[in-house]
Write an enzyme that holds these catalytic residues in place. Structure first.
Site, PDB file in Angstrom:
ATOM      1  N   GLU A   1      -6.875  -7.386  -0.966  1.00 18.80           N
ATOM      2  CA  GLU A   1      -7.391  -7.344   0.403  1.00 18.80           C
ATOM      3  C   GLU A   1      -8.889  -7.062   0.348  1.00 18.80           C
ATOM      4  O   GLU A   1      -9.314  -5.937   0.084  1.00 18.80           O
ATOM      5  CB  GLU A   1      -6.675  -6.292   1.260  1.00 18.80           C
ATOM      6  CG  GLU A   1      -5.224  -6.637   1.548  1.00 18.80           C
ATOM      7  CD  GLU A   1      -4.566  -5.683   2.538  1.00 18.80           C
ATOM      8  OE1 GLU A   1      -5.286  -4.839   3.115  1.00 18.80           O
ATOM      9  OE2 GLU A   1      -3.334  -5.778   2.723  1.00 18.80           O
TER      10      GLU A   1
ATOM     11  N   GLU B   1       0.820  -1.204   0.000  1.00 17.59           N
ATOM     12  CA  GLU B   1       0.000   0.000   0.000  1.00 17.59           C
ATOM     13  C   GLU B   1       0.863   1.266   0.000  1.00 17.59           C
ATOM     14  O   GLU B   1       0.558   2.245   0.689  1.00 17.59           O
ATOM     15  CB  GLU B   1      -0.946   0.010   1.213  1.00 17.59           C
ATOM     16  CG  GLU B   1      -1.962  -1.116   1.186  1.00 17.59           C
ATOM     17  CD  GLU B   1      -2.906  -1.108   2.369  1.00 17.59           C
ATOM     18  OE1 GLU B   1      -4.046  -1.534   2.229  1.00 17.59           O
ATOM     19  OE2 GLU B   1      -2.478  -0.659   3.463  1.00 17.59           O
TER      20      GLU B   1
END
Length: 805
Positions: free
Chosen positions: A285, A212
């Site tokens: 995710e 991320e």
């Protein structure tokens, strides 16, 4: 070289034996090639580690993932090997397979593998290779997520604490000092598991670069260097990045496949088509639930909506990874913390309300997901039966009759002029003790611990004075010194290093600046590191005289006729840690939400078992028992908490254009006003930013509602305000914006000084929602604060923050 010479010699012998005349040369050459190739392949296989598994090929092409030439849809489940007792690794992987998971996704935690620079550990609970091989033995593939930064609600986001010994190092950057440390770790990781890629006969299909990163920065050179390190370390499979939809542009790099986090439904395809038109699409995710925070209710999400979201993804051929499929436990004090909305550390339990619960229990969510996945299996295939539950036991009340003072754990005593941080004494997790002598009498003085990280208990001549909690921005208390010389002691706990956002750059623990008493710096300290998760508490000198009113250890024994998982009931205790037969169970805190600690059955034994509890703030409790069910949702009154905490402080949110979902203008009237978006938006955290108002000074809103794609209002039962840049105390608290009462309202600060635009509020919706629009109601068209221009931002993850200038 010797092998090569043997091949050549064998080749020569075969030639001489078969060559009778020139007419047979062609036959000889053919046989030579056959025998040569056979020997060469045999020797290569032997030198390659004699892997019993056939080598495979995993490719990303033609809008699909291909495994050995056949398109494949990845159904992944995230689980982390250090959060699961090694004895249960195979058990949890089998339960994943029984739910329909075909791939295990796992972070790799740098700070458990290299706890000191250059000293690596890949054994026992850190045996990553074994975990990966078990997955392969059970017929599952693996996605490896080695970071080096992983977030994961894990201390320091996976970074080792010793990085901070270099004060000039910049993490998540191209700083050569940082990259050199990363390269050493990645190279060693390659030696440990690089031969377990699918290309080498192992189960690893893909490897993730960083984690991320688009939420943090946009340094493509930094990401490229990490990409090259992974390649050079031997990871010869496709590489991926993962980011929220609005951050993919900043977090993706050439030669690495971008994936998306948190999005559901059509938003997945619409967003990823900007980067990988036509796919394959991978949600790296997917959040069927969320993590817990000390002092807040246990995160619970009903299975129905995530089951429908999973169904939609599988129906549309989208590969998906559930974060988490199985959360597990933060043994050994490894939990992290967030600071987006004030310091918020995670507890020991990482249950996550995941499909597979903390102790491997199949939840209703597990069976709902299993039913969805079964629908998409090839015709005639069935999922394996769900394994029987592991044995669960209880044990009756045990009295901890023996005790040992805190000093029993002192092994290193360091004399220093000023307090030292944990990092300065080469300590990662646990506690640190400071002691000094006061020689002046003081009445009603002010003791200040500058930059306390994170929780301190203060004692004077062995007696408890008080405690300070970073969560409530506490760093001072009143103290009187009557008898001199007086012994001042300060015991500080690392409650969890920040794992997300810009604050990872400042993650020192202990007293990180100085101690002041009535404005004068206190000098001359003895510092004792206490990484108690490593301590062999059973070797302390125990006695029957119970220590009272100060930090201490307490021990007892209990007998078991049979073993099984159980849950240590710590209700009645204050704040501390526990061990069973020398195994660290992690930390407890009376504020909850968890009031039990998970005790894995393999850590118990038939016959006598030993339990030790460390109590930081003595509540007088001296008994424990083992329950047959965990208590994960029991929040209790926090003695340190102020009556009401303001939501705003010295920070402001970082609002990315990529996260903007709407910009509009209100009319000056008190009717409900509706604004529909251009397409559905997937988010959990919503930021409302007021840019202007009709009076030019203030903001005031009575109520807001969010709408689904059909224009129906969504429930606000689990909403909460995480941040408000301004609110008028006593009149217009931000919580009143979402309380369902159109007669209450949020109002920006107006008493004494009006706050400047923009005014921002951030709402946690409690779960990821698909939003089609918003309704806003002003308080009164004639009253001050009728808002005019506004923007909305949305993220599946937390917003990041920066310090105000």
């Amino acid at each position: 070289m010797k092998t090569q010479m043997n091949i050549l010699a064998f080749n020569k012998c075969v030639t001489e034996f078969l060559v009778i005349d020139k007419k047979k040369i062609e036959t000889v050459n053919y046989m030579r090639r056959v025998i040569y190739n056979y020997l060469l392949l045999t020797i290569i296989a032997f030198l390659g580690g004699a892997c019993n598994e056939e080598k495979g090929i995993f490719q990303i092409r033609d809008h699909a993932f291909y495994l050995n030439g056949k398109s494949v849809q990845l159904i992944c489940g995230e689980m982390h090997y250090p959060r699961i007792p090694q004895e249960y690794w195979r058990d949890r992987i089998r339960r994943a397979k029984a739910m329909g998971i075909n791939t295990i996704s796992t972070y790799v935690f740098w700070n458990i593998h290299e706890r000191q620079p250059g000293v690596f550990d890949f054994e026992g609970q850190a045996d990553l290779g074994k975990f990966v091989k078990i997955a392969q033995e059970e017929g599952l593939y693996v996605i490896l997520r080695p970071g080096p930064y992983v977030c994961a609600e894990w201390d320091f986001g996976g970074y080792p604490a010793w990085l901070q010994q270099n004060e000039d190092m910049v993490y998540r950057s191209r700083d050569p000092k940082f990259l050199n440390a990363c390269e050493r770790y990645i190279n060693r990781l390659g030696k440990e598991v690089g031969d377990l890629t699918i290309s080498n006969g192992g189960p690893i299909l893909m490897v993730q670069v960083e984690n991320e990163y688009g939420s943090y920065g946009n340094d493509k050179e930094y990401l490229s260097k990490l990409r090259d390190m992974l390649r050079n370390a031997g990871f010869n499979v496709p590489l991926i990045t993962c980011d929220g939809g609005g951050q993919i542009a900043a977090g993706s790099i050439e030669g690495v496949w971008p994936t998306i986090n948190g999005s559901t439904g059509e938003d997945i395809i619409q967003t990823l088509d900007n980067y990988v038109p036509g796919g394959p699409y991978f949600v790296a995710e997917f959040y069927p639930a969320w993590f817990d925070v000390w002092g807040q209710p246990h995160s619970v999400r009903n299975y129905e909506k995530p089951a429908k979201q999973l169904d939609w993804m599988l129906q549309h051929g989208i590969s998906v990874s559930m974060y988490m499929f199985h959360g597990g436990t933060n043994f050994d004090y490894t939990n992290g913390a967030n600071t987006a909305y004030g310091y918020a550390p995670q507890p020991t339990s990482y249950d996550y309300d995941a499909p597979l619960g903390e102790y491997g229990n199949a939840t209703p969510k597990y069976y709902a997901f299993r039913e969805v996945i079964q629908k998409y299996l090839p015709e005639g295939e069935k999922l394996p039966d769900v394994p029987e539950e592991n044995p669960i036991i209880s044990f009756p009340t045990v009295k901890l009759a023996q005790s040992a003072p805190l000093s029993a754990a002192f092994t290193k005593r360091i004399k220093t002029r000023v307090p030292l941080t944990m990092e300065a004494v080469h300590q990662d997790f646990g506690y640190i003790h400071y002691e000094t002598e006061l020689t002046e009498q003081i009445k009603d003085g002010i003791l200040v611990l500058k930059d306390l990280r994170d929780y301190a208990v203060v004692l004077l001549n062995g007696k408890y004075v008080g405690s300070l909690d970073r969560r409530h921005r506490q760093n001072k208390l009143r103290i009187s010194v009557d008898e001199i010389p007086a012994r001042l002691e300060i015991l500080v706990e690392n409650v969890g290093r920040v794992n997300y956002g810009e604050d990872i750059q400042n993650n020192l623990k202990g007293i990180t600046d100085k101690v002041l008493l009535n404005g004068k710096e206190v000098e001359g300290w003895i510092v004792s590191p206490l990484p108690l998760y490593q301590a062999d508490v059973r070797k302390f000198n125990w006695n029957d005289a119970s220590v009272k009113g100060s930090p201490a250890f307490f021990k007892g024994t209990f007998h078991l006729d049979k073993i099984g998982d159980t849950f240590l009931d710590v209700r009645g205790w204050g704040k501390g840690a526990a061990w069973i037969n020398g195994h660290s169970l992690g930390k407890f805190w009376y504020i909850g939400p968890q009031q039990t600690l998970y005790v894995p059955g393999p850590w118990l034994k038939e016959g006598e078992n030993e339990i030790v509890i460390f109590e930081m703030e003595d509540q007088g409790c001296r008994t424990v028992c083992g329950l047959d069910k965990p208590i994960l949702n029991d929040v209790r009154k926090d003695k340190n908490a102020p009556e009401r905490e303001t939501k705003y402080d010295e920070q402001e949110p970082i609002l990315d254009r990529g996260d903007q979902i709407y910009e509009g203008q209100m009319e000056k009237n008190a009717d409900w006003q509706t604004f529909m978006f251009n397409g559905k938006k997937t988010l959990r955290h919503l930021c409302l930013e007021v840019l202007s108002s009709y009076d030019g000074k203030h903001s005031c809103i009575s109520e807001i509602e969010l709408l689904d794609g059909e224009g129906k209002s969504l429930s606000k039962d689990y909403w909460k305000i995480l941040y408000a840049s301004t609110e008028q105390k006593g009149e217009g608290y931000a919580d009143q914006l979402i309380d369902g009462d159109v007669h209450s309202y949020w109002h920006s600060q107006w008493q004494s000084t009006a706050s400047h635009f923009p005014h921002q509020l951030i709402i946690d919706l409690g779960e990821i929602q698909v939003i089609g629009g918003i309704r806003i109601k002003l308080r009164n068209s004639q009253a001050a604060g009728c808002i005019k221009d506004f923007r909305l931002y949305g993220r599946p993850q937390f917003f990041l923050f920066r310090n105000r200038k």
